[in-house]
Design a protein around this motif. Structure first.
Motif, mmCIF file in Angstrom:
data_model
loop_
_atom_site.group_PDB
_atom_site.id
_atom_site.type_symbol
_atom_site.label_atom_id
_atom_site.label_comp_id
_atom_site.label_asym_id
_atom_site.label_seq_id
_atom_site.Cartn_x
_atom_site.Cartn_y
_atom_site.Cartn_z
ATOM 1 N N LEU A 238 0.545 -1.401 0.076
ATOM 2 C CA LEU A 238 0.152 -0.424 -0.179
ATOM 3 C C LEU A 238 0.818 1.263 0.137
ATOM 4 O O LEU A 238 2.082 1.054 1.083
ATOM 5 C CB LEU A 238 -0.804 -0.359 1.331
ATOM 6 N N LEU B 176 0.086 5.145 1.046
ATOM 7 C CA LEU B 176 -1.342 5.650 1.965
ATOM 8 C C LEU B 176 -0.798 7.453 2.210
ATOM 9 O O LEU B 176 0.639 7.700 2.245
ATOM 10 C CB LEU B 176 -1.178 4.954 3.078
ATOM 11 N N VAL C 96 -7.938 2.379 7.107
ATOM 12 C CA VAL C 96 -6.789 1.003 6.369
ATOM 13 C C VAL C 96 -7.511 -0.179 6.932
ATOM 14 O O VAL C 96 -7.747 -1.270 6.170
ATOM 15 C CB VAL C 96 -5.575 1.556 6.808
ATOM 16 N N THR D 56 4.307 -0.988 3.155
ATOM 17 C CA THR D 56 3.316 -0.150 3.136
ATOM 18 C C THR D 56 4.108 1.104 2.951
ATOM 19 O O THR D 56 5.767 0.880 3.822
ATOM 20 C CB THR D 56 2.946 -0.035 4.331
ATOM 21 N N LEU E 245 -4.068 7.011 -3.009
ATOM 22 C CA LEU E 245 -4.034 5.558 -2.596
ATOM 23 C C LEU E 245 -3.691 4.572 -3.566
ATOM 24 O O LEU E 245 -3.999 4.839 -4.691
ATOM 25 C CB LEU E 245 -5.182 4.792 -1.836
#
Length: 343
Positions: free
Chosen positions: A99, A101, A110, A133, A140
């Motif tokens: 991800l 973010l 999340v 991450t 996103l």
């Protein structure tokens, strides 16, 4: 001093760019069976083949958080990768999710995204085994890598079709594109009047096809039960016509597609008409249906002819006969592919 040549990526398109970049790629290991050019890469693991695929979803390009719930987005991110494994006639096993973010996402948000990811992993019996991450300054980003397996004598490539084999597709087509039109219309009406409530109750099927598509692993399991190995296969992510072109190119063939055989759900048909769209155009060029397009031998027709979820829509023909659409009136016209353009 001459100017340096600049070629816009849009001039090549996604697949032209892939062809360009793959020109200098070398295979160094005998265990690599299939590299770039199919729904998944394939490598030899001894008594079976391992399938590997990856996909990236970008906010503002592939999804709009103003109308897709995070839980549905998580489910969709997994499902579209499982669909690539299914397109190789394989079974998904493991998956990683990475991800990007931005700081506008809370931990709670999340967690909701991961509720959808976990739900899809449970639905498709896939182990979520890792990921990464990082910070994103452009919204996103979701990157998924899926791994699956398939028996060596059951793998289905895009390149295996033969002349006169039957062209089939699962489910129905065009619904996801029509659902997107509904969502975009409601978004525009909300922007004009923030006090309005979205009018989605009348479109449960098409909106569901867009927001929460389901990879057709059910059909893959039925292939096993019926004793069918598709001679070629691809998932319908960029529109039916585009995927027919891919099978033709990989197999060195042409194809004939019958307009009246293209499966379109009643709600999708009626909603397309409401928007002034041709339902068949939505099915041919809309994309994001994540159904399976495949070919079978004439001998296997008896096994699927009464299957409610498998539709025969045409046949493969010699390359010099081209790619043709046979209209409802019986006329034959060139099939054109105008699906999703990535650049």
């Amino acid at each position: 001093m001459s100017e340096e040549k600049r070629t816009e990526i849009g001039e090549l398109g996604e697949f032209g760019l892939i062809d360009k970049l793959s020109e200098g790629v070398k295979i160094y290991h005998d265990t690599t069976v299939k590299g770039i050019g199919d729904d998944a890469a394939v490598y030899d693991a001894g008594d079976h083949l391992v399938l590997l695929t990856s996909d990236m979803l970008l906010e503002g390009v592939h999804f709009d958080l103003s109308y897709i719930p995070l839980q549905h987005l998580g489910y969709k991110a997994v499902s579209v990768n499982v669909s690539d494994i299914a397109a190789m006639n394989g079974t998904p096993r493991q998956m990683t999710v990475s991800l990007g973010l931005s700081n506008r996402f809370s931990v709670e948000a999340v967690e909701v995204l991961y509720e959808g990811i976990r739900a899809a992993c449970e639905a498709f019996n896939v182990d979520l085994v890792g990921g990464d991450t990082t910070t994103s300054r452009s919204g996103l980003v979701i990157s998924v890598t899926a791994m699956g397996t398939v028996e060596k004598d059951k793998v289905a490539y895009r390149s295996g079709a033969k002349e006169s084999e039957i062209l089939c597709v699962t489910g129905d087509l065009g619904g996801a594109y029509v659902g997107l039109q509904v969502l975009e219309r409601e978004k525009q009406e909300f922007l004009a009047n923030p006090n309005m409530q979205p009018k989605l109750d009348g479109y449960p099927f098409v909106v569901g096809k867009q927001l929460r598509p389901t990879a057709r692993m059910d059909v893959i399991h039925e292939f096993r039960a019926l004793g069918i190995v598709p001679t070629s296969m691809i998932d319908v992510s960029d529109g039916l016509a585009s995927e027919v072109f891919h099978l033709c190119k990989a197999s060195g063939l042409g194809a004939a597609l019958y307009e009246d055989k293209i499966p379109i759900d009643k709600e999708a048909y009626e909603t397309a008409a409401e928007f002034g769209l041709d339902p068949n155009t939505c099915a041919l060029n809309g994309g994001e249906d994540y159904e399976l397009l495949f070919t079978i031998t004439q001998a296997d027709f008896e096994k699927i002819k009464n299957h409610a979820e498998i539709h025969t829509i045409g046949y493969m023909q010699a390359a010099d006969k081209g790619k043709a659409l046979v209209t409802r009136s019986g006329n034959t016209i060139p099939l054109t592919a105008q699906g999703w353009k990535h650049f």
